[in-house]
Every structure is written in structure tokens, then in C-alpha cells.
Motif scaffolding. Structure first.
Motif, mmCIF file in Angstrom:
data_model
loop_
_atom_site.group_PDB
_atom_site.id
_atom_site.type_symbol
_atom_site.label_atom_id
_atom_site.label_comp_id
_atom_site.label_asym_id
_atom_site.label_seq_id
_atom_site.Cartn_x
_atom_site.Cartn_y
_atom_site.Cartn_z
ATOM 1 N N SER A 160 0.825 -1.200 0.000
ATOM 2 C CA SER A 160 0.000 0.000 0.000
ATOM 3 C C SER A 160 0.865 1.258 0.000
ATOM 4 O O SER A 160 2.020 1.245 0.455
ATOM 5 C CB SER A 160 -0.931 0.004 1.216
ATOM 6 O OG SER A 160 -0.183 0.013 2.411
ATOM 7 N N ALA B 293 -2.052 7.203 -2.917
ATOM 8 C CA ALA B 293 -2.266 7.213 -4.362
ATOM 9 C C ALA B 293 -1.805 8.509 -5.022
ATOM 10 O O ALA B 293 -1.542 8.529 -6.231
ATOM 11 C CB ALA B 293 -3.745 6.980 -4.667
ATOM 12 N N ASN C 197 0.452 -2.264 -6.787
ATOM 13 C CA ASN C 197 -1.000 -2.322 -6.915
ATOM 14 C C ASN C 197 -1.469 -3.761 -7.163
ATOM 15 O O ASN C 197 -1.323 -4.309 -8.258
ATOM 16 C CB ASN C 197 -1.456 -1.413 -8.056
ATOM 17 C CG ASN C 197 -2.952 -1.211 -8.071
ATOM 18 O OD1 ASN C 197 -3.712 -2.157 -7.985
ATOM 19 N ND2 ASN C 197 -3.366 0.051 -8.185
ATOM 20 N N GLY D 42 -8.981 -4.146 -2.999
ATOM 21 C CA GLY D 42 -9.054 -2.700 -3.141
ATOM 22 C C GLY D 42 -9.697 -2.033 -1.945
ATOM 23 O O GLY D 42 -10.093 -2.678 -0.978
ATOM 24 N N PRO E 277 -10.140 2.451 -0.442
ATOM 25 C CA PRO E 277 -10.333 3.874 -0.758
ATOM 26 C C PRO E 277 -9.578 4.282 -2.020
ATOM 27 O O PRO E 277 -8.497 3.757 -2.324
ATOM 28 C CB PRO E 277 -9.769 4.580 0.473
ATOM 29 C CG PRO E 277 -9.811 3.559 1.568
ATOM 30 C CD PRO E 277 -9.578 2.243 0.901
ATOM 31 N N ASN E 278 -10.123 5.244 -2.723
ATOM 32 C CA ASN E 278 -9.510 5.689 -3.977
ATOM 33 C C ASN E 278 -8.117 6.289 -3.790
ATOM 34 O O ASN E 278 -7.330 6.339 -4.742
ATOM 35 C CB ASN E 278 -10.401 6.728 -4.651
ATOM 36 C CG ASN E 278 -11.594 6.106 -5.336
ATOM 37 O OD1 ASN E 278 -11.735 4.881 -5.357
ATOM 38 N ND2 ASN E 278 -12.457 6.941 -5.898
ATOM 39 N N ASN E 279 -7.823 6.747 -2.572
ATOM 40 C CA ASN E 279 -6.529 7.393 -2.374
ATOM 41 C C ASN E 279 -5.469 6.466 -1.796
ATOM 42 O O ASN E 279 -4.429 6.911 -1.323
ATOM 43 C CB ASN E 279 -6.691 8.629 -1.473
ATOM 44 C CG ASN E 279 -7.219 8.264 -0.091
ATOM 45 O OD1 ASN E 279 -7.617 7.125 0.145
ATOM 46 N ND2 ASN E 279 -7.225 9.247 0.805
#
Length: 402
Positions: free
Chosen positions: A215, A218, A227, A257, A259-261
Motif C-alpha cells: 500500500s 495514491a 497495486n 481494493g 479507498p480511492n486514495n
């Protein structure tokens, strides 16, 4: 000219007269989805009582251990129900195997729980065709054989599994054990509505592949991450490249997956292979290993692969063809036209054939729409198929071979 002897006529009449429909109605009212262990245990108890009518030993066999890969990438044991095993005259010179399964695909909370008559002679209900109807007619056929002069030289085992619908992972070793030394086997999956049987079958393999990345933020430092979702997608595409007329590949699900960040550090790829023959299994295994190695290197991730080819392909061998001919000839003498065709589905017949034992694995009822809430049983096929099984068994006993 009569085609049945007096003893055979009495045999098929006995088989046809059994109270099979009442049994199907009672058994289909019990939810026995594979993971509903209470329901499966209830079903196992009822079947043990029913099969105690045969002159043999009835036991419930503990399931073998089975692991699964959870969404967090860890492995965990999955509990299964016990399997029914009936052994009759194990010292007899001729030994046959009969198999079925008590589990269905409908979990305890599924809305499809009751049976109704959809139209005249057509029963819609959970498991009525797949395969509580098949179990009922198997018992009827064996009780008819036991009441006939054909029983003395016949020994057999009946194995009713609790996990066929999820791949027979906890019963595969038991299937291999009971298949050993048998002349032939019948399995009671449903035939098609017109009575057509399954011939050759492809195999299947299921894999859960955990991709462990790293991790990172992002936006601030994405290059420090690895990723896992991207690697899983790459792996799915690479695996799909192995598709051919002899090998179907279905990457079915990617889990992972967040959170988007956040660069995701974990993903699970679930994939199914359907090989037509043993060579296709070797091709799939080699492609899987090469693809995993390539993705691990390209994305700098660690990959853990869990699973295997749990049901080998089932070709029509010369001995299997002879067994089909026995069933076809018995059907003709009962006024039934028995045909078969290849199918992409799999069942315990694959496992039996892999043990070197010829098997006809759709000796159950005529029905359809299985694995859906439209599942149906054609009621007249209960006495019809019970008579077919009883006569085919008697013909094998009389001949002493295939």
C-alpha cells in the motif's frame, strides 16, 4: 415375443410401485444447501433411515478437511456435512457402485424453499431433480433388486455425498475409495427432459489466487506502492489467453481494493478452468504457473495460488461404452429410447471415471432448469427410471460382466 423374463417383469413392477413421489415431496421440503449444515444433517439422518431398508451396513462418514481462501487472503477450514455410505454383501463376486448427493445449491435463506405442481405431472421444487428424485428412484431400484433372485451374487456400495454442488472436495477421497474394485457405477444426476443422458464430460479446476502488493498514498507516493488489483487484472487477462476449443478459462471474480486514495495491497482472483482432456489440464497448469511468475515479476508482488483440478475429464472409454449399451438395451426392453450426448458440466461421475471405473452418471429423473428456482421434475420419470436402473442392474448381474 416378450423381452423380459418373469423375474425381470416382477423386478420392474416392484421398482415402479415404490412411494418415490412421497419421498421427493418430503425431502425437497428440507433445505439442504451445502453450507446449511443443520439441513444437511437432517437430510443425512432421513436418508440413513430410508436406506436402512437395504440388507447392509449404513454409516455416516465424516468429511475430509477442506480449505478456502478468504477475502483477506488467509486460508480457513470449511465445515461440511457427513456423507452416507451403505455397504451390501462386500464379499459377493460382482461389485457395483451407486452414488448421489444430498446437498442442493439453495442456501438456507434462499426464497426457493417449497415445491408446487407447475402443471399436470410437473413438480417445481428445490432439489426435486438435482437430485432428491434421483436418490428416491435409486432406493426403489435397489429394493426391487433385493426382492428379486438377482441379489444373491451382487454386492454394492451406495455413497450419497454432502458436498457435490461445491465440488465434492470433502468427499473426493471417499469416492475414490468406494470406486476401487467395482465393475461399474451409476450416478443419479438428472437426465434431460427428453431422457437424454450425459456422455463424455470435460473436467474442471477452480483456483483462488491471492496477490499481495504494497500500500501507498495514491497521490503523494504511488510509485512506492505495488497495486495488487492491477496485478490481478493483468493475471486475469493473461490466463484468458489460454482459451482454446479444448480449454475454457473463466476469470470469475476479483476481490480487493479500498479507498480511492490508497494503492491496494491485496486482491483475490477467482478463476475456473474447463479442460476437455488431460492434455488440456497440463496446458492450463503450465500456463497458470508461467502467468503467475510473469505477473509477480512485472508488478513486484507476491502471489499465493490455492486450488486444483478437482474433477478430471470423463471420456467415453470402451468399458463405459459397454455400460451405456447395457442401459440402452434395458431401456429398449422397457419401451424407452436411451441416447446420450457430451456435456460441459461436471459431477461425481468425473471422479469415478478417474478411478478407472465405467460410469453412467445421469441415471436420475427426467427434469430440468436445475440450479434455478424453475427446477422441475417430470413425475412419471420416477417409476420409469427406477425400472430402468433395476433392469440394467439385473442384466449386469445375469451376464456377470459388461
Amino acid at each position: 415375443m416378450p423381452t423380459l423374463s418373469a423375474a425381470e417383469t416382477a423386478l420392474v413392477e416392484h421398482a415402479r410401485a415404490a412411494p418415490m413421489l412421497d419421498q421427493v415431496l418430503a425431502w425437497s421440503a428440507i433445505n439442504s444447501g451445502t453450507r446449511n449444515l443443520v439441513g444437511v444433517a437432517t437430510m443425512a439422518g432421513l436418508l440413513a433411515d430410508a436406506f436402512a431398508a437395504l440388507p447392509g451396513e449404513v454409516t455416516l462418514v465424516d468429511p475430509a478437511p477442506v480449505e478456502t481462501v478468504l477475502a483477506d487472503g488467509s486460508r480457513a477450514a470449511i465445515d461440511h456435512g457427513r456423507h452416507l455410505l451403505v455397504t451390501v454383501r462386500p464379499a459377493a463376486p460382482l461389485q457395483l457402485l451407486f452414488t448421489g448427493h444430498m446437498d442442493t445449491v439453495f442456501p438456507a435463506d434462499h426464497p426457493f424453499q417449497t415445491s408446487v405442481w407447475r402443471e399436470q405431472g410437473v413438480l417445481n421444487g428445490p432439489g426435486v431433480a438435482d437430485m432428491k428424485g434421483g436418490i428416491a428412484l435409486l432406493l426403489a431400484a435397489l429394493q426391487a433388486v433385493e426382492a428379486s433372485p438377482f441379489a444373491a451374487d451382487l454386492g454394492y456400495q451406495v455413497m450419497i455425498g454432502a458436498d457435490e454442488e461445491t465440488g465434492s472436495l470433502s468427499s473426493a477421497a471417499l469416492i475414490a475409495e468406494v470406486a476401487r474394485g467395482k465393475l461399474a457405477a451409476f450416478t443419479y444426476e438428472p437426465a434431460l427432459p427428453d431422457g437424454t443422458l450425459a456422455g463424455a464430460r470435460g473436467g474442471t479446476g477452480n483456483f483462488s489466487i491471492a496477490i499481495h502488493g504494497k500500500s501507498a498514498h495514491a497521490g503523494r507516493n504511488p510509485d512506492d506502492g505495488r497495486n495488487a488489483v492491477l496485478a490481478a487484472a493483468d493475471l486475469a487477462l493473461r490466463l484468458a489467453e489460454a482459451r482454446s476449443p479444448l480449454l475454457a478459462v473463466n476469470p470469475a471474480k476479483i476481490e480487493g481494493g479500498g479507498p480511492n486514495n490508497v494503492v491496494p495491497d491485496l486482491a483475490i482472483l477467482r478463476v475456473n478452468f474447463r479442460p476437455k482432456d488431460d492434455a488440456a489440464i497440463a496446458t492450463a497448469q503450465a500456463h497458470l504457473e508461467a502467468s503467475i511468475a510473469a505477473v509477480a515479476a512485472a508488478h513486484d508482488v507476491r502471489i499465493d495460488c490455492h486450488g486444483g483440478f478437482n474433477r478430471p475429464p470423463k471420456p467415453i472409454t470402451p468399458q463405459a461404452a459397454k455400460l451405456f449399451d447395457v442401459v440402452k438395451a434395458a431401456g429398449a426392453d422397457l419401451g424407452l429410447s436411451i441416447g446420450w450426448r457430451d456435456t460441459g458440466g461436471v459431477c461425481d461421475g468425473n471422479n469415478i471415471a478417474a478411478s478407472g471405473v465405467p460410469v453412467v452418471d445421469t441415471m436420475g429423473v427426467r427434469g430440468g432448469a436445475i440450479h434455478s428456482s424453475d427446477e422441475f421434475l417430470i413425475a412419471e420419470s420416477l417409476p420409469e427410471r427406477a425400472a430402468l436402473s433395476a433392469l440394467a442392474i439385473a442384466r449386469i448381474v445375469q451376464k456377470g460382466s459388461l
